[in-house]
Design an enzyme around this catalytic site. Structure first.
Site, PDB file in Angstrom:
ATOM      1  NE  ARG A 234     -22.822   6.081  15.439  1.00 12.50           N
ATOM      2  CZ  ARG A 234     -24.103   6.016  15.782  1.00 12.50           C
ATOM      3  NH1 ARG A 234     -24.419   5.924  17.070  1.00 12.50           N
ATOM      4  NH2 ARG A 234     -25.051   6.047  14.873  1.00 12.50           N
ATOM      5  CG  ASP A 258     -25.976   2.616  25.164  1.00 11.75           C
ATOM      6  OD1 ASP A 258     -26.214   1.491  25.665  1.00 11.75           O
ATOM      7  OD2 ASP A 258     -26.627   3.083  24.207  1.00 11.75           O
ATOM      8  CD  GLU A 263     -21.234  -0.181  19.281  1.00 11.14           C
ATOM      9  OE1 GLU A 263     -22.328  -0.333  18.750  1.00 11.14           O
ATOM     10  OE2 GLU A 263     -21.007   0.661  20.172  1.00 11.14           O
ATOM     11  CG  HIS A 295     -25.436   0.970  20.349  1.00  3.55           C
ATOM     12  ND1 HIS A 295     -24.397   1.229  19.491  1.00  3.55           N
ATOM     13  CD2 HIS A 295     -26.370   1.927  20.114  1.00  3.55           C
ATOM     14  CE1 HIS A 295     -24.688   2.284  18.758  1.00  3.55           C
ATOM     15  NE2 HIS A 295     -25.884   2.730  19.118  1.00  3.55           N
TER      16      HIS A 295
END
Length: 329
Positions: A234, A258, A263, A295
């Site tokens: 996260r 990622d 985001e 992600h």
């Protein structure tokens, strides 16, 4: 049952429609993210299906309640985006997908580590331009390196197994130690010891109020100079500005992300014709030793199949019994 999906992508429809052949629900897909402004779109649905960047705060939940929504099915493992206290007070039940092909995220973690270490992304672009020089592409062996895994649940454990296969020494930190982690040869240590000993640190823990910005300035200062930091968990676990300062000083030698703490404004969208308005994200992408993916750690056929099947099973269980083994509120 009518279920409305928010933040839906084309692949969601593909996998959920296929899984729904065994359930017979009425599924409706909306591209809009779920928040207080869009909650009105849930009118007429018994359940909504939300994703990682939807904002199910108290105001959104009250709006959903007014429109008759009884259940929220998260098609993800994390539930930090949901105000669980408000959901309980309103009688809205929340279910999640606690485990779906942990190998998918674990393998993506290793892809990031190997790509960033051996510079394969840069080498690919060079060779396409007929540049076969090796200058600037020097990496290191993973064999016998020390890797710290923060969070040894299913994904952290799967990551540790792969790292052990590379011949790494694997240190772990988790408030709830796992016998399975010890069984594969992992060693639990204090967090400060993990910081000081690890050549690579990989994050695999849920985001909670207690661990927000777990990786901050003081934590980074305790790490080995030139450490590789990988986050496939996260975004809020990492203080982005502290990481940028550490990249500039060389304290962080490699950074693979990622996920990103802001985001929700950018990921899962095509912004190739737009100017990025996030200064921190733009700054990160200027570093040659930073690798960012959008992600996609979960994005395998096996994982999406399991996510769809478990999500719909959760809803069927709620509809049939009024409760679910994967319920968080």
């Amino acid at each position: 049952m009518n279920v409305k999906f928010f933040s839906a992508q084309a692949y969601d429809k593909t996998f959920f429609d296929k899984a729904n052949q065994h359930f017979g629900f009425e599924l409706e897909y909306l591209e809009a993210p779920l928040n207080v402004q869009t909650a009105r779109l849930a009118a007429g649905a018994e359940a909504v299906c939300a994703f990682v960047n939807d904002q199910l705060d108290s105001a959104c939940l009250h709006a959903l309640h007014r429109h008759g929504v009884k259940w929220i099915a998260l098609r993800c493992a994390g539930f930090n985006q949901v105000d669980l206290d408000s959901a309980k007070a309103l009688g809205i039940k929340v279910v999640r997908v606690p485990g779906y092909s942990p190998e998918a995220v674990a393998e993506h973690t290793l892809a990031l580590i190997l790509t960033l270490n051996r510079h394969t992304h840069r080498a690919y672009n060079r060779v396409r331009e007929s540049n076969f020089q090796l200058n600037g592409l020097l990496g290191f062996n993973l064999h016998q390196k020390t890797v710290g895994v923060i969070g040894t649940g299913q994904i952290g454990l799967a990551t540790a197994r792969i790292l052990k296969g590379f011949g790494c020494q694997v240190l772990g930190y988790d408030p709830y130690p796992s016998d399975a982690f010890l069984a594969i040869g992992g060693t639990y240590v204090r967090l400060d010891e993990l910081y000081s000993r690890a050549d690579i640190i990989s994050l695999h823990c849920p985001l909670t109020p207690e661990n927000h910005h777990l990786i901050n300035g003081p934590a980074i200062a305790d790490m080995k100079r030139g450490v590789m930091l990988v986050n496939t968990s996260r975004g809020g676990l990492v203080d982005t500005r502290a990481a940028i300062l550490a990249l500039k000083s060389g304290q962080i030698g490699y950074l693979a992300l990622d996920v990103y703490e802001q985001e929700s404004e950018f990921f899962f969208r095509d912004l190739s014709d737009e100017i990025l308005t996030d200064d921190d994200l733009s700054r990160l992408m200027t570093f040659p030793n930073v690798l960012i993916t959008g992600h996609q750690g979960f994005f395998t056929e096996e994982a999406l199949t399991q996510i769809a099947e478990i999500t719909l099973s959760n809803l069927r269980e709620l509809n049939t019994t009024g409760a679910c083994c994967h319920q968080v509120a």
